[in-house]
Enzyme design. Sequence first.
Site, PDB file in Angstrom:
ATOM      1  N   ALA A  63      -5.677 -11.824   0.769  1.00 41.29           N
ATOM      2  CA  ALA A  63      -6.322 -10.550   0.395  1.00 41.29           C
ATOM      3  C   ALA A  63      -7.242 -10.751  -0.818  1.00 41.29           C
ATOM      4  CB  ALA A  63      -5.265  -9.475   0.152  1.00 41.29           C
ATOM      5  N   TRP A 110      14.607  -9.305  -0.872  1.00 47.07           N
ATOM      6  CA  TRP A 110      13.960  -8.194  -1.578  1.00 47.07           C
ATOM      7  C   TRP A 110      14.664  -7.967  -2.915  1.00 47.07           C
ATOM      8  CZ3 TRP A 110       9.435  -5.986  -0.322  1.00 47.07           C
ATOM      9  CH2 TRP A 110       9.050  -4.835  -1.012  1.00 47.07           C
ATOM     10  N   ALA A 111      13.908  -8.074  -3.975  1.00 46.29           N
ATOM     11  CA  ALA A 111      14.495  -7.916  -5.310  1.00 46.29           C
ATOM     12  C   ALA A 111      14.121  -6.554  -5.885  1.00 46.29           C
ATOM     13  CB  ALA A 111      13.948  -9.009  -6.231  1.00 46.29           C
ATOM     14  N   ASP A 171      -5.519   5.940   2.214  1.00 42.50           N
ATOM     15  CA  ASP A 171      -5.729   4.513   2.008  1.00 42.50           C
ATOM     16  C   ASP A 171      -7.126   4.155   2.536  1.00 42.50           C
ATOM     17  OD1 ASP A 171      -3.763   1.946   1.552  1.00 42.50           O
ATOM     18  OD2 ASP A 171      -5.450   1.480   2.865  1.00 42.50           O
ATOM     19  N   HIS A 208       0.834  -1.207   0.000  1.00 45.47           N
ATOM     20  CA  HIS A 208       0.000   0.000   0.000  1.00 45.47           C
ATOM     21  C   HIS A 208       0.870   1.259   0.000  1.00 45.47           C
ATOM     22  CE1 HIS A 208      -4.103  -1.758   1.175  1.00 45.47           C
ATOM     23  NE2 HIS A 208      -3.311  -2.779   0.868  1.00 45.47           N
ATOM     24  N   HIS A 247       1.962 -13.925  -7.052  1.00 43.00           N
ATOM     25  CA  HIS A 247       0.938 -14.233  -6.042  1.00 43.00           C
ATOM     26  C   HIS A 247      -0.316 -13.370  -6.285  1.00 43.00           C
ATOM     27  CE1 HIS A 247       2.448 -10.459  -4.639  1.00 43.00           C
ATOM     28  NE2 HIS A 247       1.721 -10.469  -3.552  1.00 43.00           N
ATOM     29  N   SER A 306       5.528  -9.146  -0.828  1.00 42.49           N
ATOM     30  CA  SER A 306       6.298  -8.633   0.300  1.00 42.49           C
ATOM     31  C   SER A 306       5.905  -9.250   1.640  1.00 42.49           C
ATOM     32  CB  SER A 306       6.099  -7.122   0.375  1.00 42.49           C
ATOM     33  OG  SER A 306       4.747  -6.838   0.679  1.00 42.49           O
ATOM     34  N   GLU A 309       2.755  -4.249 -12.593  1.00 39.41           N
ATOM     35  CA  GLU A 309       4.156  -4.162 -13.017  1.00 39.41           C
ATOM     36  C   GLU A 309       4.447  -5.187 -14.110  1.00 39.41           C
ATOM     37  OE1 GLU A 309       6.154  -4.445  -9.201  1.00 39.41           O
ATOM     38  OE2 GLU A 309       5.173  -2.605  -8.528  1.00 39.41           O
ATOM     39  N   ASN A 357      -0.074  -4.716  -7.313  1.00 38.32           N
ATOM     40  CA  ASN A 357       1.100  -3.992  -7.804  1.00 38.32           C
ATOM     41  C   ASN A 357       1.922  -4.872  -8.740  1.00 38.32           C
ATOM     42  OD1 ASN A 357       0.937  -1.470  -6.196  1.00 38.32           O
ATOM     43  ND2 ASN A 357       1.078  -2.910  -4.497  1.00 38.32           N
TER      44      ASN A 357
END
Length: 486
Positions: A389, A348-349, A123, A20, A366, A290, A374, A370
């Site tokens: 979610a 983390w990439a 948000d 978010h 997943h 994430s 992307e 976002n």
Amino acid sequence: MNSRADQLKVFFLPFLVSGHMIPMVDLARLFAMHGVNVTIINTPANALLFQKAIDRDANSGHQIKTHILEFPSAQVGLPEGIENFNMITSHGMSHKLYYALSLLQKPIEQLFQEMTPDCIITDMFYPWTVDSAAKLGIPRLVFHTAGYFSQCAASSIKQHAPHLCVNSNADTFLLPDLPDTIEMTTLQLPRWVRTQDGYAQLMDRIRESERQSYGAVVNSFHELESAYEEHYTRITGIKAWSVGPVSLCVNRDAADKVERGNKVAPDENEWLNWLNSKECNSVLYVSFGSLNKFSTAQLIELAHGLDASSHQFIWVVRQKDKDQDEGWLEDFEKHIKESNRGLIIRDWAPQLLILEHPAIGGLVTHCGWNSILEGVTAGLPMITWPLYAEQFYNEKFVTRVIKIGVSVGVTEWRQWDEEAREVVKREEIKKTVIFLMGSGVQAAEMKNRARELRNAARRAIQSSGSSQSNLMSMIKELKSLKCGRS
Ligand code: UDP
């Protein structure tokens, strides 16, 4: 340039989780690029994750700053520096974080009173901001970090409850009143849809606050889901501005792309050198966002499935996953390095940079919104592996509506901080990877559609494109509201 008097002053209030915060900060930066005076409200540890990009923008003349609120760590019993849902390690911590968020309401409202913004963009997880904005007589816009389709699907289920008309949790039902024929099972629905718990009540409050908002800003673009954009406006009765993909609008250079919301591992050039040595469209990117944590059994199946597919891959393995590592992952890493077929990135990439590399030919996702956007922006077909979610709705969007993806076959929704009971087997993974990365007709059609959507995304953010025009007309409307008040 704006004169100070008519310059629009907008406050942005992100929810404290990467998926978010990242697009909200991108949105705030986008507003600042268009002459708006922007303040992002954040807490110390979260602000640090974005500060370099904000400083770069401010140094190049944009009016953008972060307002940092003290995080009530001691009061809620969280260790110093643990300020978002990505950082927590237990369910108990999650409750404390929600408590901390409730304590932040007062200082945030005080800030609104003192600083008198012209508009609040928040948000969805802050439904109380509807009242704050009403007190100040200013518009409150809700920023949707998920697309229209998932909102429409959730609304269809809320209104018609089709899941109550089937005999078992695994039976399929149709989602009524949607522009496309979409089937789901009860097992794929979020828990808050199936049970009336505290979270379900929060979701109801969020929907109510959405309808009381001046409008919605959505990280999507017209050409991607126009039928659902229209449907959303009809069912909520509020205006909606599609201004995305926001990451494509603002992250133009490598520094922006690499530093989005977290630190990348120090060996950051290893992946680049490795990808540079590969042929176009030959590597699969595998990432689960994430927040996810997989069981060891699932990690092992995934490793074997990828290996058995004989395709090349980059796999992002998170620290949380690695906590369970009993040495097999190191062995697997050694094996794939020796054959030069795969690369593991820890934790983390730099996802935006990797996805746009010409060697990448597809992604396993997943279905976080976002990541989908992307992937679309990079013109990539996808293997969908939804977890929590609204991700099962997003999977339907990718596989049934825009038809650029194939499902690996996950059947059951789960909480973001729980391990799945279900383990997707290596044979399924292998089969799906071979399908997507192979040269079959169906895969080629998906790739073509993905490329068309990439071009559409790029057009949308150009000066006469749909997202750019929406942004400009929204800013104009907010300015005229400001003038009307003074
Ligand atoms: N991300 C990243 N590197 C990682 C994992 C995630 O840059 O190793 C970014 C990703 O590009 C996306 C965001 O984090 O912008 C994750 O959001 P998404 O909606 O895909 O999933 P979530 O993590 O919220 O489930």
